[in-house]
Structure formats: C-alpha cells, structure tokens
Design an enzyme around this catalytic site. Sequence first.
Site, PDB file in Angstrom:
ATOM      1  N   GLY A  78       0.826  -1.220   0.000  1.00 18.62           N
ATOM      2  CA  GLY A  78       0.000   0.000   0.000  1.00 18.62           C
ATOM      3  C   GLY A  78       0.852   1.258   0.000  1.00 18.62           C
ATOM      4  O   GLY A  78       0.501   2.288   0.586  1.00 18.62           O
TER       5      GLY A  78
ATOM      6  N   LEU B 245       1.444   7.870   3.200  1.00 20.19           N
ATOM      7  CA  LEU B 245       2.663   7.652   3.994  1.00 20.19           C
ATOM      8  C   LEU B 245       3.735   6.809   3.320  1.00 20.19           C
ATOM      9  O   LEU B 245       4.916   6.896   3.665  1.00 20.19           O
ATOM     10  CB  LEU B 245       2.289   6.970   5.326  1.00 20.19           C
TER      11      LEU B 245
ATOM     12  N   ASP C 141       2.005  -1.528  -4.592  1.00 23.33           N
ATOM     13  CA  ASP C 141       0.618  -1.061  -4.501  1.00 23.33           C
ATOM     14  C   ASP C 141      -0.152  -1.693  -5.653  1.00 23.33           C
ATOM     15  O   ASP C 141       0.435  -2.388  -6.504  1.00 23.33           O
ATOM     16  CB  ASP C 141       0.552   0.487  -4.572  1.00 23.33           C
ATOM     17  N   ILE C 142      -1.470  -1.428  -5.691  1.00 19.82           N
ATOM     18  CA  ILE C 142      -2.260  -1.897  -6.823  1.00 19.82           C
ATOM     19  C   ILE C 142      -2.478  -0.783  -7.835  1.00 19.82           C
ATOM     20  O   ILE C 142      -3.115  -0.978  -8.854  1.00 19.82           O
ATOM     21  CB  ILE C 142      -3.638  -2.455  -6.365  1.00 19.82           C
ATOM     22  N   ARG C 143      -1.979   0.410  -7.497  1.00 18.31           N
ATOM     23  CA  ARG C 143      -2.163   1.546  -8.409  1.00 18.31           C
ATOM     24  C   ARG C 143      -0.902   1.767  -9.221  1.00 18.31           C
ATOM     25  O   ARG C 143       0.174   1.287  -8.874  1.00 18.31           O
ATOM     26  CB  ARG C 143      -2.479   2.803  -7.607  1.00 18.31           C
TER      27      ARG C 143
ATOM     28  N   ILE D 125      -2.662  -7.213  -1.862  1.00 15.46           N
ATOM     29  CA  ILE D 125      -2.556  -8.007  -0.633  1.00 15.46           C
ATOM     30  C   ILE D 125      -3.681  -9.035  -0.505  1.00 15.46           C
ATOM     31  O   ILE D 125      -3.628  -9.912   0.349  1.00 15.46           O
ATOM     32  CB  ILE D 125      -2.520  -7.112   0.629  1.00 15.46           C
TER      33      ILE D 125
ATOM     34  N   TYR E  16     -13.019   0.621  10.049  1.00 16.55           N
ATOM     35  CA  TYR E  16     -11.568   0.885  10.119  1.00 16.55           C
ATOM     36  C   TYR E  16     -11.036   0.560  11.512  1.00 16.55           C
ATOM     37  O   TYR E  16     -10.048  -0.170  11.674  1.00 16.55           O
ATOM     38  CB  TYR E  16     -11.344   2.364   9.774  1.00 16.55           C
TER      39      TYR E  16
ATOM     40  N   LYS F 128      -8.566  -2.458  12.790  1.00 17.77           N
ATOM     41  CA  LYS F 128      -7.255  -2.182  13.403  1.00 17.77           C
ATOM     42  C   LYS F 128      -7.120  -2.858  14.771  1.00 17.77           C
ATOM     43  O   LYS F 128      -6.042  -3.321  15.117  1.00 17.77           O
ATOM     44  CB  LYS F 128      -7.025  -0.673  13.520  1.00 17.77           C
TER      45      LYS F 128
HETATM   46  N1  LIG Z   1      -2.398   8.751   7.308  1.00 13.63           N
HETATM   47  C1  LIG Z   1      -2.730   8.751   8.596  1.00 13.63           C
HETATM   48  O1  LIG Z   1      -3.049   9.785   9.192  1.00 13.63           O
HETATM   49  C2  LIG Z   1      -2.705   7.458   9.347  1.00 13.63           C
HETATM   50  C3  LIG Z   1      -2.959   7.480  10.746  1.00 13.63           C
HETATM   51  C4  LIG Z   1      -2.995   6.294  11.438  1.00 13.63           C
HETATM   52  C5  LIG Z   1      -2.706   5.110  10.791  1.00 13.63           C
HETATM   53  N2  LIG Z   1      -2.451   5.104   9.458  1.00 13.63           N
HETATM   54  C6  LIG Z   1      -2.193   3.832   8.805  1.00 13.63           C
HETATM   55  O2  LIG Z   1      -1.011   3.897   8.027  1.00 13.63           O
HETATM   56  C7  LIG Z   1      -1.178   3.117   6.834  1.00 13.63           C
HETATM   57  C8  LIG Z   1      -0.900   3.976   5.630  1.00 13.63           C
HETATM   58  O3  LIG Z   1      -1.802   5.046   5.645  1.00 13.63           O
HETATM   59  P1  LIG Z   1      -1.968   6.038   4.418  1.00 13.63           P
HETATM   60  O4  LIG Z   1      -2.476   7.307   4.996  1.00 13.63           O
HETATM   61  O5  LIG Z   1      -0.769   6.024   3.568  1.00 13.63           O
HETATM   62  O6  LIG Z   1      -3.197   5.339   3.663  1.00 13.63           O
HETATM   63  P2  LIG Z   1      -3.743   5.689   2.172  1.00 13.63           P
HETATM   64  O7  LIG Z   1      -5.211   5.458   2.196  1.00 13.63           O
HETATM   65  O8  LIG Z   1      -3.251   7.004   1.739  1.00 13.63           O
HETATM   66  O9  LIG Z   1      -3.036   4.564   1.285  1.00 13.63           O
HETATM   67  C9  LIG Z   1      -3.394   3.209   1.375  1.00 13.63           C
HETATM   68  C10 LIG Z   1      -2.885   2.502   0.133  1.00 13.63           C
HETATM   69  O10 LIG Z   1      -3.361   1.149   0.183  1.00 13.63           O
HETATM   70  C11 LIG Z   1      -3.550   0.752  -1.160  1.00 13.63           C
HETATM   71  N3  LIG Z   1      -4.416  -0.434  -1.271  1.00 13.63           N
HETATM   72  C12 LIG Z   1      -5.765  -0.483  -1.223  1.00 13.63           C
HETATM   73  N4  LIG Z   1      -6.191  -1.748  -1.475  1.00 13.63           N
HETATM   74  C13 LIG Z   1      -5.076  -2.490  -1.663  1.00 13.63           C
HETATM   75  C14 LIG Z   1      -4.845  -3.862  -1.971  1.00 13.63           C
HETATM   76  N5  LIG Z   1      -5.859  -4.732  -2.150  1.00 13.63           N
HETATM   77  N6  LIG Z   1      -3.567  -4.293  -2.105  1.00 13.63           N
HETATM   78  C15 LIG Z   1      -2.531  -3.438  -1.946  1.00 13.63           C
HETATM   79  N7  LIG Z   1      -2.685  -2.133  -1.659  1.00 13.63           N
HETATM   80  C16 LIG Z   1      -3.953  -1.663  -1.534  1.00 13.63           C
HETATM   81  C17 LIG Z   1      -4.163   1.966  -1.837  1.00 13.63           C
HETATM   82  O11 LIG Z   1      -4.000   1.902  -3.245  1.00 13.63           O
HETATM   83  C18 LIG Z   1      -3.392   3.112  -1.187  1.00 13.63           C
HETATM   84  O12 LIG Z   1      -2.314   3.532  -1.977  1.00 13.63           O
HETATM   85  C19 LIG Z   1      -2.601   2.568   6.891  1.00 13.63           C
HETATM   86  O13 LIG Z   1      -2.573   1.255   7.375  1.00 13.63           O
HETATM   87  C20 LIG Z   1      -3.314   3.470   7.859  1.00 13.63           C
HETATM   88  O14 LIG Z   1      -4.333   2.814   8.532  1.00 13.63           O
HETATM   89  C21 LIG Z   1      -2.450   6.257   8.722  1.00 13.63           C
HETATM   90  C1  LIG Z   2      -6.241   8.727  12.133  1.00 15.17           C
HETATM   91  C2  LIG Z   2      -6.007   7.913  10.908  1.00 15.17           C
HETATM   92  O1  LIG Z   2      -6.088   6.569  11.144  1.00 15.17           O
HETATM   93  C3  LIG Z   2      -6.519   8.382   9.593  1.00 15.17           C
HETATM   94  N1  LIG Z   2      -5.835   9.595   9.228  1.00 15.17           N
HETATM   95  C4  LIG Z   2      -7.992   8.603   9.557  1.00 15.17           C
HETATM   96  O2  LIG Z   2      -8.412   9.702   9.841  1.00 15.17           O
HETATM   97  O3  LIG Z   2      -8.721   7.709   9.229  1.00 15.17           O
END
Ligand SMILES: NC(=O)c1ccc[n+]([C@@H]2O[C@H](COP(=O)([O-])OP(=O)(O)OC[C@H]3O[C@@H](n4cnc5c(N)ncnc54)[C@H](O)[C@@H]3O)[C@@H](O)[C@H]2O)c1
Ligand SMILES: C[C@@H](O)[C@H](N)C(=O)O
Length: 373
Positions: A62, A67, A88-90, A107, A195, A199
Amino acid sequence: MPVVRVLRRVACWMLQSPACGCRAPVLPSRFLGTSPRQIPMDANFHSTSFSEADQQRVLITGGLGQLGVGLASFLRKRFGKDNVILSDIRKPPEHVFLSGPFIYSDILDYKNLREIVVNNRITWLFHYSALLSAVGEANVSLARAVNITGLHNVLDVAAEHGLRLFVPSTIGAFGPTSPRNPTPDLCIQRPRTIYGVSKVHAELMGEYYYYRYGLDFRCLRYPGIISADSQPGGGTTDYAVQIFHEAVKNGRFECNLKPDTRLPMMYIDDCLRATLEVMEAPAESLSMRTYNISAMSFTPEELAQEVLKHVPELQVTYNVDPVRQAIADSWPMNFDDSNARKDWGWKHDFDLPELVTTMLNFHGSESRVAQAN
Ligand SMILES: NC(=O)c1ccc[n+]([C@@H]2O[C@H](COP(=O)([O-])OP(=O)(O)OC[C@H]3O[C@@H](n4cnc5c(N)ncnc54)[C@H](O)[C@@H]3O)[C@@H](O)[C@H]2O)c1
Ligand SMILES: C[C@@H](O)[C@H](N)C(=O)O
C-alpha cells in the site's frame, strides 16, 4: 503436584514472550489454514537465512498512499535504494517509479504476495495497505476485505517466511467508551467504524501470532499524520493536511469538523522515524507489541490560529460532515505514549508551531512566513 505443573506451563505459554525460553511448542503443529498456507511442524520462524547483522530487504505494501512514498525514501537512506521495494495496486507516478524499485502487489492475492517475498528475499515487511476511516464507512465490504482479509494474508506470509512485520494501527482503534483524555495503551477498545474494528483485529492478531508462532510483530498506533508532499487517503484527520494546501492556493479553507474537535496529530517525519525506531528496537526493550505514539493535539480552531500567524488573510469556515464528526467525537483527544517513551526512547521533534512553519515553507510560502515574522 502434576496439576500445578501443567497449569504453570500453560500460563507460561500464554503470558510470556517467545523470548522467555520456557515456551516449548505447546501444540503439536502450526497449521494456519489449508494449503498453500500450511506451516510445517518443524518450521522455525526465527531461522531465516538472514541474521540481524545482514542487510535488510524491505517490502512496503500500500505504498502509494499518504505515507508509503515517504517511508520508502526514508528507509532507502538507511538500507539502500534497491533494498526497499514499494508496492501497490495503483500505477505509480513517474517520479516514484524512477526513485527506486516498485512492484504490483495486491494483498488480497496471497500467492502474489508470497512470490514477491520469496523472489526478493524480503526480511522486513511494512504493511501500509488499508482503507481509512471515512472511505471505510463508505465501502464497508471493501474495507473488511482489504483491512481484515488482506491482513490475514500478510500475517501468514510473514510468519511463514520469518519476516519482521510492522503494521500501523491508529487512534481510530479506540471508541466512545475508551478514556479519551488521555488514552492509555491498554484500555477498553470498542471502536464504531469498520476501520477501527479492523485495526483492533490487526493488533490482536499480530500479538496472537507473536505469542503463538513467534512472529516478530511490531505495531504503533499513529495519530492523524500531516504530510506536505502527499495527499491523505480519505480519513477523519485529513482537514489538518488540506488546510495548508488551501491556505497557500486560494486563501480560503472550509473545515469539515467542528472548530473545537480535539485530536492527536503528528508530522510525518516524526511518524516515519518512530516507525524505524520501533523496528530497530532490541526485542528485549519492548514490553508490548503495540504502542501509542504521540506528538501534539489540537483543534481546527487552534490549527487555524497558528496558520493565521503566517497567512493573515486566510478565511476559515466550517461545514461539518456528520460522518467524520461522529468518528472524531469517538476518538482520543490526547494520546498517552509514556510506554513508548520509556521502553524504546520515543521522543517527538515537531510541535504545532514547527509543524505549521514546516508545512507552509514546503508549500512555497516562505515569503509570507518572512513577512509575518
Ligand atoms: N495517514 C494517517 O493519518 C494514518 C494514521 C494512522 C494510521 N495510518 C495507517 O497507516 C497506513 C498507511 O496510511 P496512508 O495514509 O498512507 O493510507 P492511504 O489510504 O493514503 O493509502 C493506502 C494505500 O493502500 C492501497 N491499497 C488499497 N487496497 C489495496 C490492496 N488490495 N492491495 C494493496 N494495496 C492496496 C491503496 O491503493 C493506497 O495507496 C494505513 O494502514 C493506515 O491505517 C495512517
Ligand atoms: C487517524 C487515521 O487513522 C486516519 N488519518 C484517519 O483519519 O482515518
């Protein structure tokens, strides 16, 4: 006293870490499911062909989200460009594609995941694929598949191939019945989003695989992460990223949360450094496998006030999204990360003023910052 001895052995298996040495395999085999996921009885999850001193080979799932690209670039500085594979898948944008190895990985396709791990001799896996809180509520069945079934695939592949596995959790793993100010590591977790439920499931499954199979699972609960060069993927904390884009682009921002909604937040550099630090922490320093990490906590109004110091013409209005507001109202307001600070020395660098200056500088507003100072 044979009964006492048996109870002591069972308690030891359930309570101690695999490192305690007293946990002989209690159950005769390690079946994680039917073929192709059968794990042989004599499998030793710690005996990969790589030692700690060896070069790590890293896979990020992903990786094209908010991130992952930043994580890849951070880890490449540590392990070398070619040793960190983004997936990623994109389709990746050109600058990402040219910056280091990129591979397609869904995944939900277990065999594809296993093939990538084997062919690339992966030793560490950062599992970032997920549907975030707001998009998850808009598509529960997809969120359930990606966040829960996908996680099962990742856990099995990681256990089968002796990987060190990082899975991020979130403030969203707590709910309205959790203590919210502050929220400790261990307390009631009854989230009301798919979500959050997924988690909590990830935290518990990872810890179960650690105790049951010796999987080196490590997990941090991230606050809302704020990044300058990547867009958020549909979460509740997205407003705290978008305000900077809008402030610089058109001097107006419409916030979708109420002005007094307090949530824990963190600048991306702190988040990525924490992630590497917990992955590199000696196993004996980790008293838990899932830690809260924290940096700052603010409301939209407080963030806007700080931005206004640099962009005085910014106009902020509020148009509340009821779905996001209900989610935010159920999440922690302040995060207690004292265990991370005590166990592996976690310390954040960015508070609100540094965050705002860094974000505005990145968006090319140095002149405005200079004028305001
Ligand atoms: N960004 C935040 O504020 C935040 C906060 C807490 C936790 N997280 C966690 O950190 C991780 C990364 O967050 P993010 O903000 O980069 O998320 P995001 O939504 O920006 O990116 C998620 C990625 O997962 C990919 N994805 C979706 N389906 C998929 C599949 N079947 N196979 C492979 N990839 C797939 C999407 O294409 C996307 O690029 C996540 O697990 C999220 O829960 C993020
Ligand atoms: C907090 C975090 O997991 C994510 N940025 C959301 O708002 O869903």
